[in-house]
Design a protein around this motif. Sequence first.
Motif, short mmCIF file in Angstrom:
data_model
loop_
_atom_site.label_atom_id
_atom_site.label_comp_id
_atom_site.label_asym_id
_atom_site.label_seq_id
_atom_site.Cartn_x
_atom_site.Cartn_y
_atom_site.Cartn_z
N UNK A 283 -9.29 -8.08 4.60
CA UNK A 283 -8.47 -8.04 5.81
C UNK A 283 -7.02 -8.31 5.42
N UNK A 284 -6.12 -7.46 5.90
CA UNK A 284 -4.69 -7.64 5.65
C UNK A 284 -3.96 -7.80 6.97
N UNK A 285 -2.93 -8.61 6.95
CA UNK A 285 -2.12 -8.85 8.14
C UNK A 285 -0.74 -8.25 7.95
N UNK A 286 -0.13 -7.74 9.01
CA UNK A 286 1.22 -7.18 8.88
C UNK A 286 2.20 -8.23 8.39
N UNK A 287 3.10 -7.80 7.55
CA UNK A 287 4.14 -8.70 7.07
C UNK A 287 5.18 -8.85 8.18
N UNK B 272 0.85 -1.18 0.00
CA UNK B 272 0.00 0.00 0.00
C UNK B 272 0.89 1.23 0.00
N UNK B 273 0.67 2.12 -0.96
CA UNK B 273 1.41 3.37 -1.03
C UNK B 273 0.46 4.50 -0.68
N UNK B 274 0.81 5.27 0.35
CA UNK B 274 -0.07 6.36 0.77
C UNK B 274 0.26 7.63 0.00
N UNK B 275 -0.46 8.69 0.29
CA UNK B 275 -0.30 9.95 -0.45
C UNK B 275 1.07 10.60 -0.24
N UNK B 276 1.78 10.20 0.82
CA UNK B 276 3.13 10.72 1.06
C UNK B 276 4.20 9.91 0.34
N UNK B 277 3.79 8.83 -0.32
CA UNK B 277 4.74 7.97 -1.02
C UNK B 277 5.31 6.87 -0.14
N UNK C 33 5.49 3.34 1.59
CA UNK C 33 5.01 2.01 1.22
C UNK C 33 4.94 1.14 2.46
N UNK C 34 3.81 0.45 2.62
CA UNK C 34 3.60 -0.46 3.74
C UNK C 34 3.24 -1.81 3.17
N UNK C 35 3.86 -2.88 3.68
CA UNK C 35 3.61 -4.22 3.16
C UNK C 35 2.78 -5.04 4.13
#
Length: 98
Positions: free
Chosen positions: A88-92, A34-39, A41-43
């Motif tokens: 639903x997503x789980x933290x990597x 997921x890439x937020x508006x600030x750039x 990235x979260x997996x």
Amino acid sequence: MKNIQQLRATTESSREQWVDVTVDIDPDHHVVRLTDSNGDVHEYLSGNVRALVHATAHNRGRAQWCEKYRQLLVPGASNVSGGVPFYKLEPKPVALSA
């Protein structure tokens, strides 16, 4: 005793907040980026990655993310996939270095 900024940060972090994200999926490894508006990235990991690929294909990977519930909302997904638009997503897991 907490100061007002700490109290405000605690209150805001516990609220249900939905943020716009761009979704990129690696289906072979079940990884959702997921890439937020600030750039930033979260997996995350998804056990339902194939359905998520199908759902995000119609809107060019645009979605909304709620950290509190770890839910990804893909607008219009129920029209495309016939299912619900929430995933639903789980933290990597973080790899431990030796």
